[in-house]
Structures are given as structure tokens and as C-alpha cells.
Design a protein around this motif. Structure first.
Motif, mmCIF file in Angstrom:
data_model
loop_
_atom_site.group_PDB
_atom_site.id
_atom_site.type_symbol
_atom_site.label_atom_id
_atom_site.label_comp_id
_atom_site.label_asym_id
_atom_site.label_seq_id
_atom_site.Cartn_x
_atom_site.Cartn_y
_atom_site.Cartn_z
ATOM 1 N N MET A 168 23.989 50.373 73.209
ATOM 2 C CA MET A 168 24.754 49.210 73.680
ATOM 3 C C MET A 168 26.146 49.589 74.155
ATOM 4 O O MET A 168 26.678 48.981 75.089
ATOM 5 C CB MET A 168 24.840 48.148 72.574
ATOM 6 C CG MET A 168 23.539 47.461 72.273
ATOM 7 S SD MET A 168 23.743 46.042 71.149
ATOM 8 C CE MET A 168 24.229 46.868 69.625
ATOM 9 N N ILE A 169 26.763 50.600 73.526
ATOM 10 C CA ILE A 169 28.138 50.951 73.904
ATOM 11 C C ILE A 169 28.185 51.971 75.037
ATOM 12 O O ILE A 169 29.257 52.272 75.562
ATOM 13 C CB ILE A 169 28.928 51.497 72.700
ATOM 14 C CG1 ILE A 169 28.357 52.844 72.240
ATOM 15 C CG2 ILE A 169 28.961 50.494 71.567
ATOM 16 C CD1 ILE A 169 29.248 53.575 71.265
ATOM 17 N N HIS A 184 28.469 43.849 71.004
ATOM 18 C CA HIS A 184 28.013 44.769 69.967
ATOM 19 C C HIS A 184 28.076 44.083 68.600
ATOM 20 O O HIS A 184 27.108 44.093 67.826
ATOM 21 C CB HIS A 184 28.896 46.016 70.019
ATOM 22 C CG HIS A 184 28.699 46.983 68.904
ATOM 23 N ND1 HIS A 184 29.603 47.993 68.645
ATOM 24 C CD2 HIS A 184 27.741 47.105 67.955
ATOM 25 C CE1 HIS A 184 29.190 48.693 67.610
ATOM 26 N NE2 HIS A 184 28.071 48.176 67.168
ATOM 27 N N ASN A 206 25.858 52.916 67.500
ATOM 28 C CA ASN A 206 26.846 52.263 68.361
ATOM 29 C C ASN A 206 28.255 52.266 67.782
ATOM 30 O O ASN A 206 29.160 51.684 68.380
ATOM 31 C CB ASN A 206 26.404 50.817 68.621
ATOM 32 C CG ASN A 206 25.195 50.724 69.518
ATOM 33 O OD1 ASN A 206 25.263 50.976 70.707
ATOM 34 N ND2 ASN A 206 24.046 50.377 68.933
#
Length: 819
Positions: A168-169, A184, A206
Motif C-alpha cells: 500500500m505504501i 494505510h 507497510n
């Protein structure tokens, strides 16, 4: 001769100048103007002019001031400045000062807080939370994960990889989602309302780990190789920092790397021979790439003249010769992958250092900077999930569970615990959003994130404890129906990781905050350590005298705000909350004054007086907590329904600040100083009080009804729709009971006025009511259906002896549920 009027006039000028924090030159000019003006009315004595002249000479004649005043102070400051090792220096310099700096300086610019953009999810992020995150929750049964399979189901792992949960990051150019910190946080929070093991498995890749470190420090080659693989889940990362002898004291890491020559892929190269013993490493048992922190040494001088280079971070494939992973720890209440990793005489090439050989020895600063951001996202999101799930389901359960023919939520003792759940959950959500928003402002606020980690996990601990107390036996009997036990048992995990809370409160919040957030101290320390003494003196001269003026101003402001109740402070908003900004400004000013005085008296010893410094840290923390609530309230359009929650949170924070100050004053070694400071901060005694019973009753009411506020406070919680779902069972019964409340009221009224006699069973009573025309058959069926759902919701699980002893694979669950 100086008259009383002249003295008072000069004092007023100086007092106002200090309160307004005028520049010294401006204050001197103002004093001169007053003296000139007074000369037209009185014969002004020579003494005021002489004193003013002396101050003017000191201020305007730079060389004289530096030589006669600043230089001796500068030398004294350097001599008493406590020694600081590189680890401490890196920790202090890492991260950014954000809103915490405003709170610490004694006069917060509230318009600045309110001007920060409201943190919001993009459409893509909102769709991901609503769809992919919801689907992943549906794939996981927390009871099976924790008590039967001890792992997430294979289809959940595959879905996480396929849909990019592990990346996600990571920016989109590397195949990741490129999500914001808020997204997040929101995804992890939603997953945590379903399963702690699931949320941890997603949060770790993440947060602090290979992806985060590569993004900030990796070489282009490292980024291009690893980031696309991490984004797709082709590589599973872990990061090994903690060992048996080095937890919070990372400087004590015994794991070593020796720079030497060795063979790699059939060639002799310069590399590192590693030895390590790490534990508590999340995802290590299934990781394909290991991030490793160790102390690096160069005894042969292959990289330069320095032998001890310091903490270094490297990336190592787990299938590399000598790397040991696979064994698991068993964290209480959870089944996420966590375990040890070891390595003996493992040789890796030098370019496996994250960032390449140029980053040899720079690992500690890398870790501290990345940890400061991750600390503000991962654990706060999990803590908020605990609050939201407890708020929604404990409120519902308090309506469903009855004693003495009354829902237990209407008993005042239960209501007191419900109020803490309600207020703390509102606080958690406000703090989660504002802190994640800070990270999205390209900021790494190390002090703010430490505050968030400590206080949010402690608030979550309070919430889950109250929820368990209210549920009673329904909470302590484990089984598929229990939605609290896993979170309750695993709460110490959140309290412990990323810096145990004792450490965070006693050493980090104020220990780091006092230096980094103070407008002058950190820069004075840098000036004193400047190898160019002339330049250092130049910098110190400016800082020191501004620091003196700042200290005088804080003294005047604190006393003035105490005497006036802070009513002279300009309100940034209208309405009831405007008064809170005034009171917080007063507490901010008191913190600035007391902190400055404490650092002057105790110097470097203050960080070792942990119980004293922690109390000042509590004041700073509650200033931040209250700020997040006020910001959240404004960002949401100042809804009237939120105001009781705002009142509860800010009143509690003001009370906690008052308590922290009193404990500080009462425990100062110099008792007389403590009494003086207490009078200055609270000249008319202590006025702040905890929220009263009436306010707590008000904030509990929304928990036990179906309304917009309840939905908004618990937004992005996963509540299953099926009656077979642990949370869904409670929620569905709750809504059915609310829908049939008028029918229940009709029955009670009929029994009270004698038109209906209560039978031995509820079914017989309802049947009689239908026969008497009190209820229609449709109403009777709806009511009995709601009652059946209510009874089912308060049941607990029971199992066969074989299941308890041998587990799910060798026995079947009992078909009965015991009351």
C-alpha cells in the motif's frame, strides 16, 4: 525621585511587552517612549534612564555583549552540557517538529491548526476500503485463525498479495498502491475490527520494514529490484531489530558485521561477515527477504579510516546460505507469523547494505526516522479498531442484556464504564486521523507519533477492559461468538511493541520533546557543539538572549493567564469550544514556563528524573489529545451531536494536565519552589474537573440507539451481515430489538393497566395479547423474532471434551450453546 506612578507605568509597559512577546529592541523603545511621556507630567529620576541605557548598550552593542556576557555563559554551557553519544544524537535529530512545537512554545497559533487540510481518503482509497478490505475481512474467521489453524487461510494470503495489501505504501511507479498514510491507517483499522492477526500481517510490510527503508534510502538498483516484487507479494518482508539483549536500547545491539573479503557467486568481493540472534520478528517465519540491523566494523580499513562504523541495515534473501528463519513465537491472543532469526558467519556483498556502502553506519537514524512515521499509523489504527468495535458492540449488548427487567446499559454503574468507552473512542478516532494526516503532510513528527502510540494503546486498553467488565461471562468464555477475548488477550502486544509504553512515556515524549520542541534549546546545543567556536558563539549569542526573553515572557504569560482565567486570550472560533482554546493556551504557557525552569535547574539530569519529566510529558500529550478533538470537531462541520463528546474529551484532558502539574509540583525536591509554581499556575486553586454524570449520560445514549453519530464514530468497522457472524449476530439482534421497542412498550403498558396478565412464558403472554387485540399477529411474530435474536445474542459457546483437549481436527463442536 521615582514615584509609585512612574514605577507602575514602567512595570505595565514591561509586563505588556513580555506578555505580547515583543522583540527586545521594541520593548526598549516602548519603555523610552513612556519615560519621555512621563517627563512631561513628572520629574523623571535619572535611575530609570540609567537602567534603560544599560540594557540598550547590552542589546545594541554586539561585540561588547558577546565578549563580556555571552562568552562566559557559552563556556559554562559547553562545560555542563551532558555528553551525548551518536545514538542519542541521531534520535534527537531524527523526525520533524510539527504541531507539538506550537504546543510547547506556550502560545499556540490555533489558526495554524485549523488551517491544516482535513485528512480525507481519495475515491480510489475509499473504494479499496469499502470493497477489497471488506472482502478480505469476509475471508477470515478469527476463531479459526487463532484457535484452530494458527494462521490466516491460504486464500486470504493470496488475496492480500493479489490486491496489493502488502504494497500500500509503495508508489505506483513500482507497482504499489501509492496510498496515503490515512488510507494505510484506515485499511489496517478495518482489518483489525475483524482479526488482529490479519491486521498485523498487513501493517508490518507497510510500516517499519524493507519497503519503507528502500523508499527513503535505497539505491535505484535496490528499489527497482525489490519494490515491484514487494508490491505484488512476490517477496514477503520482515525486519529484524530486536534481540534478547537489545530492545529499546538499540545502541546495545550485540549483532555484528565485519567488513572483509569473501566469495559471492564465485567471485571474491568486499562484503560483510554477519552474526545475529533476533527475536519477536513479525513475518520472519514466512519472509523471503530479511531486513537486518547490526553493528558494523571495519578492522582492515577496507572502507576508510574508521573501525567502528555504527548501526547498519542490510537486505538479505532468506534462502541465502546461513540465514535461519521458520520457527515461530506464539503471541498471546493472536496467530500472526512471528518468530526468531539467526545467522552465524553469513557472508553478504557490501552492496546489500540498504542505500549501498555510503549508508554504512547510518542505520540508526534511518530506523528512527522511519519508525517515527510508522509509530503514528500502525498501532494507533489497531487501537482505534479496538475502540470502535467495543463502542458499537458493547453499546448494543448493553441494550440486549437485561437484569431486573431492565437493559443493563441503564444501570448507572454500567453507564459509567460505557461513558469511558464512548469518550475514549471519539478521542481515538480524532487522534488517528490528525496524526495520519500529519504524516501525509510530508512530515515525520517523532514526538507526536510517540504520544499517539503511548496514549492510544493505553486508551484502547482502558476501552477493552471496560467492555469486558460489561460483558461479564459473555466476554470471558471463548468461542466463535466471542468478539472481545482475542483483542483483550493481545492488548499487551500493542503496549509492548515499537517501544514499550513505560519507555515511551518516561523517556521519549518529554525527553525528546523538551529538546526538539523547545524553540531554542536544541539549536543552543548545536551551537555549543559547533567545531567552529567563533561561529558557534555567534549563533549562541542570538539564541541565548532570545531564550532569556522567551523565559521572562512565559513567566509573565503564565501568571497573567492564571489570574485572568485565560479570558484575555483571543478565541479562534465562536461558541462553547472557544473557551477550550483559551484554557489550552493557558496550560501550554504553564508547560513552557515549568519546562524551561526544570531544564535550567536539573539540566541533563532531568532525563534521569523520569517520574518528574514524564508528568510534564503528560501535559504535552494531553495538549495534543485535546487539539486533535477540537480539530476533528471543526473538520466535520461542528455537528451539534458531537459537542458532548468534545466536552468530555477536552474536560478530561484539562483535568489530566492539572493532575500532572500538581504531581510534578508536589514531588519537586525543592518543596518551596513547588509551592510557588503551584500558585503561579493555579493562583485561585484547581478548577478543572472530570466530566460530570449528566454529560456522561448524554454521550452514552447514542451507543444504545441506531443513529448517524453511532455510525460515524464506528465508520470503517467490519460488522458481518450474517447471524452466524460474531459481530453480526449482536448487531442484527440490536436492530430488531430497537425496531420492536414500541411493541414492547405496548405490552408493558397493557400489563400495567391490567388489560393483559403476564403468563409463565413470553410466548404465552404474546399469544394472549394477540387474542385480546392488543397486538396484531404480525406485531407478535416480529416481537418474538426479535426476542429470539436477543436471547441468541447473549449466549456463549460450549464444546465437547474432545474439542477442548484435542482441537478442531479431532473433535466436533457441541451443537448446544449454553446460557
Amino acid at each position: 525621585m521615582i514615584t509609585l506612578g512612574q514605577i507602575l507605568a514602567l512595570l505595565v509597559v514591561l509586563w505588556v511587552s513580555a506578555y505580547k512577546r515583543m522583540r527586545t529592541g521594541t520593548a526598549l523603545v516602548a519603555a523610552a517612549v513612556v519615560l519621555v511621556a512621563m517627563s512631561f507630567v513628572w520629574d523623571v529620576a535619572i535611575v530609570p534612564w540609567v537602567l534603560l541605557g544599560l540594557f540598550a548598550v547590552v542589546y545594541f552593542f554586539n561585540d561588547l555583549r558577546k565578549d563580556k556576557i555571552t562568552l562566559p555563559i557559552f563556556k559554562l554551557f559547553k562545560s555542563v552540557l551532558p555528553p551525548m553519544n551518536q545514538t542519542e544524537k541521531d534520535a534527537l535529530e531524527a523526525g520533524d517538529v510539527w504541531w507539538d512545537g506550537e504546543l510547547f512554545k506556550g502560545n499556540p497559533e490555533w489558526s495554524k491548526l485549523l488551517s491544516f487540510p482535513k485528512p480525507e481518503l481519495s475515491k480510489e482509497e475509499r473504494d479499496f476500503v469499502d470493497n477489497q478490505a471488506t472482502k478480505l475481512c469476509e475471508m477470515v474467521d478469527d476463531w479459526k485463525v487463532v484457535h484452530e489453524d494458527k494462521d490466516l487461510p491460504p486464500e486470504a494470503w493470496e488475496y492480500m498479495k493479489k490486491e496489493g495489501f502488502l504494497g500500500m505504501i509503495i508508489p505506483k511507479e513500482y507497482g504499489g498502491k501509492g496510498f496515503s498514510a490515512l488510507a494505510h491507517s484506515t485499511v489496517v483499522q478495518k482489518l483489525a475490527t475483524r482479526s488482529g492477526s490479519l491486521s498485523v500481517s498487513v501493517m508490518v510490510p507497510n510500516s517499519l520494514g524493507p519497503a519503507e527503508l528502500l523508499l527513503h534510502y535505497g539505491t535505484d538498483e535496490q528499489k527497482n529490484h525489490y519494490l515491484p516484487r514487494l508490491a505484488k507479494g512476490e517477496e514477503i518482508p520482515c525486519f529484524a531489530l530486536t534481540g534478547p539483549e537489545a530492545g529499546s536500547d538499540a545502541g546495545a545491539i550485540p549483532d555484528t558485521g565485519i567488513i572483509c573479503k569473501g566469495e559471492h557467486e564465485g567471485k571474491e568481493v568486499v562484503g560483510i561477515r554477519l552474526n545475529w540472534n533476533k527475536r519477536y520478528i513479525t513475518l520472519a517465519p514466512v519472509a523471503t527477504v530479511l531486513g537486518l540491523a547490526f553493528k558494523l566494523y571495519d578492522p582492515e580499513g577496507l572502507l576508510g579510516d574508521t573501525e567502528e562504523l555504527g548501526i547498519t541495515c542490510a537486505l538479505i534473501p532468506t534462502d541465502h546460505k546461513g540465514v535461519e528463519v521458520g520457527n515461530r513465537h506464539y503471541p498471546m491472543g493472536q496467530a500472526f507469523m512471528n518468530g526468531p532469526t539467526h545467522g552465524k558467519d553469513v557472508f553478504i556483498p557490501i552492496d546489500w547494505i540498504i542505500g549501498g556502502k555510503d549508508y554504512a553506519g547510518k542505520g540508526w537514524r534511518m530506523l528512527v526516522e522511519c519508525l517515527s512515521a510508522g509509530r503514528g499509523i500502525s498501532l494507533p489504527s489497531s487501537a482505534t479498531a479496538t475502540g470502535k468495535l467495543s463502542y458499537r458492540l458493547t453499546g448494543a449488548y448493553s441494550l440486549l442484556r437485561t437484569q431486573f427487567k431492565t437493559s443493563i446499559g441503564h444501570f448507572q454503574g454500567v453507564e459509567e464504564a460505557l461513558a469511558r468507552i464512548a469518550g475514549n473512542t471519539y478521542q481515538l478516532e480524532a487522534m488517528r486521523i490528525m496524526t495520519a494526516g500529519a504524516v501525509d503532510l510530508s512530515c515525520k513528527p517523532s514526538v507526536v507519533t510517540a504520544i499517539a502510540k503511548y496514549h492510544m494503546t493505553e486508551l484502547a486498553r482502558s476501552v477493552i477492559t471496560d467492555a469486558m467488565d460489561i460483558h461479564g461471562g459473555r466476554g470471558v468464555i471463548m468461542g466463535e461468538r466471542n468478539y472481545l477475548s482475542s483483542g483483550y488477550m493481545s492488548m499487551p502486544i500493542s503496549i509492548t511493541v515499537e517501544g514499550a509504553n513505560i519507555l515511551t512515556r518516561n523517556l521519549m515524549i518529554f525527553g525528546q520533546g523538551a529538546v526538539r520542541c523547545h524553540p531554542f534549546v536544541f539549536r543552543e546545543m548545536q551551537a555549543a557543539s559547533n567545531p567552529d567556536e567563533k561561529q558557534g558563539l555567534e549563533e549562541f549569542d542570538s539564541l541565548f538572549f532570545r531564550h532569556v526573553g522567551y523565559g521572562v515572557s512565559n513567566f509573565i504569560r503564565t501568571l497573567t493567564l492564571g489570574l485572568t482565567g485565560a479570558r484575555i486570550v483571543k478565541k479562534p472560533v465562536s461558541g462553547k469550544t472557544g473557551r477550550y482554546y483559551q484554557q489550552l493556551t493557558r496550560m501550554s504557557s504553564a508547560l513552557a514556563m515549568v519546562s524551561d525552569l526544570s531544564m535550567m535547574i536539573f539540566g541533563g539530569d532531568l532525563k534521569r528524573l523520569e517520574r518528574l519529566s514524564a508528568r510534564l510529558g503528560d501535559v504535552l500529550s494531553h495538549l495534543y489529545l485535546a487539539s486533535t478533538v477540537l480539530k476533528y470537531y471543526e473538520d466535520n462541520g461542528r455537528p451539534e451531536s458531537d459537542l458532548p463528546y468534545v466536552d468530555w474529551c477536552v474536560q478530561r484532558s484539562l483535568y489530566e494536565m492539572q493532575k500532572a502539574f500538581l504531581d510534578f509540583f508536589n514531588n519537586l525536591p525543592m518543596k518551596g519552589l513547588g509551592r510557588v509554581l503551584k500558585w503561579m499556575v493555579f493562583p485561585f486553586g484547581t478548577k478543572y474537573k472530570m466530566p460530570n454524570d449528566k454529560l456522561e449520560h448524554t454521550i452514552v445514549k447514542p451507543m444504545m440507539s441506531d443513529n448517524e453519530l453511532r455510525d460515524r464514530i464506528t465508520l470503517d468497522s467490519y460488522i458481518g451481515e450474517s447471524d452466524d457472524d460474531a459481530a453480526g449476530r449482536i448487531e442484527n439482534a440490536f436492530k430488531k430489538v430497537l425496531a420492536t421497542a414500541p411493541i414492547e412498550k405496548t405490552l408493558r403498558k397493557a400489563m400495567k393497566d391490567g388489560s393483559l396478565t403476564q403468563s409463565r412464558t413470553r410466548e404465552e403472554t404474546v399469544k394472549t395479547a394477540v387474542a385480546a387485540g392488543i397486538l396484531t399477529q404480525e406485531e407478535a411474530d416480529q416481537y418474538l423474532d426479535a426476542e429470539a435474536a436477543r436471547l441468541d445474542a447473549i449466549q456463549v459457546d460450549d464444546y465437547s471434551k474432545e474439542y477442548i483437549v484435542n482441537g478442531a481436527k479431532n473433535a466436533k463442536k457441541s451443537s448446544q450453546a449454553a446460557a
